[in-house]
Design a protein around this motif. Sequence first.
Motif, PDB file in Angstrom:
ATOM      1  N   GLY A 188      -6.492   0.416   3.423  1.00 41.79           N
ATOM      2  CA  GLY A 188      -6.363   0.293   2.504  1.00 41.79           C
ATOM      3  C   GLY A 188      -7.264   2.009   2.310  1.00 41.79           C
ATOM      4  O   GLY A 188      -8.536   1.332   2.687  1.00 41.79           O
ATOM      5  N   TYR A 235      -3.733  -8.435  -1.075  1.00 40.43           N
ATOM      6  CA  TYR A 235      -4.852  -8.981   0.472  1.00 40.43           C
ATOM      7  C   TYR A 235      -5.827 -10.568   0.787  1.00 40.43           C
ATOM      8  O   TYR A 235      -5.761 -11.040   2.265  1.00 40.43           O
ATOM      9  N   LYS A 248       2.065   1.311  -3.223  1.00 37.99           N
ATOM     10  CA  LYS A 248       1.559   1.721  -4.640  1.00 37.99           C
ATOM     11  C   LYS A 248       1.314   3.846  -4.168  1.00 37.99           C
ATOM     12  O   LYS A 248       0.546   4.071  -5.534  1.00 37.99           O
ATOM     13  N   THR A 249       1.231   4.134  -3.021  1.00 41.57           N
ATOM     14  CA  THR A 249       1.395   5.673  -3.171  1.00 41.57           C
ATOM     15  C   THR A 249       2.009   6.594  -3.887  1.00 41.57           C
ATOM     16  O   THR A 249       1.943   7.788  -3.639  1.00 41.57           O
ATOM     17  N   VAL A 283      -1.476  -5.007  -4.471  1.00 43.90           N
ATOM     18  CA  VAL A 283      -1.446  -5.333  -3.360  1.00 43.90           C
ATOM     19  C   VAL A 283      -1.991  -6.962  -2.290  1.00 43.90           C
ATOM     20  O   VAL A 283      -3.599  -7.208  -2.704  1.00 43.90           O
ATOM     21  N   LEU A 300       0.856  -1.524   0.557  1.00 43.93           N
ATOM     22  CA  LEU A 300       0.037   0.342   0.370  1.00 43.93           C
ATOM     23  C   LEU A 300       0.154   0.838   0.064  1.00 43.93           C
ATOM     24  O   LEU A 300       0.477   2.109  -0.500  1.00 43.93           O
TER      25      LEU A 300
END
Length: 135
Positions: A102, A88, A76-77, A86, A73
């Motif tokens: 997120g 999960y 990803k930013t 991600v 996460l």
Amino acid sequence: EMNQASSRSHCIFTLMIEARKVSSDTVVRSKLNLVDLAGSERVHKTSSSGQTLREAQYINTSLFYLEMVIVALHEKTKKGKEKTHVPYRNSMMTSVLRDSLGGNCKTMMIATIAPEAKQTGESISTCNFAQRVAL
């Protein structure tokens, strides 16, 4: 030596809140997850076996997957990394906590450590984990 009173499991308590003003059709929904993470288990120090060994391995694996999700996460930013996968679905815990990790959420971690000198290694490990996921 392992804590014999430990549940050796993670616990997630979810509170759903819904609010609506009397004269409005607008509904505001909130979700609060309180998560108690089991501490990592150093199998070689505890000499665990059988069911206890499997529980320790599951705890360690799920903590690893949680860290993987948080790191992904964070990646990803970054600019140009928006398509970062991600993971999960690697564990049930990260799947359940997906919308709390997120997106439009606030996350806080409180790491607790033991003051006993014999637990220094475990306390340092806890602090290192908290630092790695506090991105």
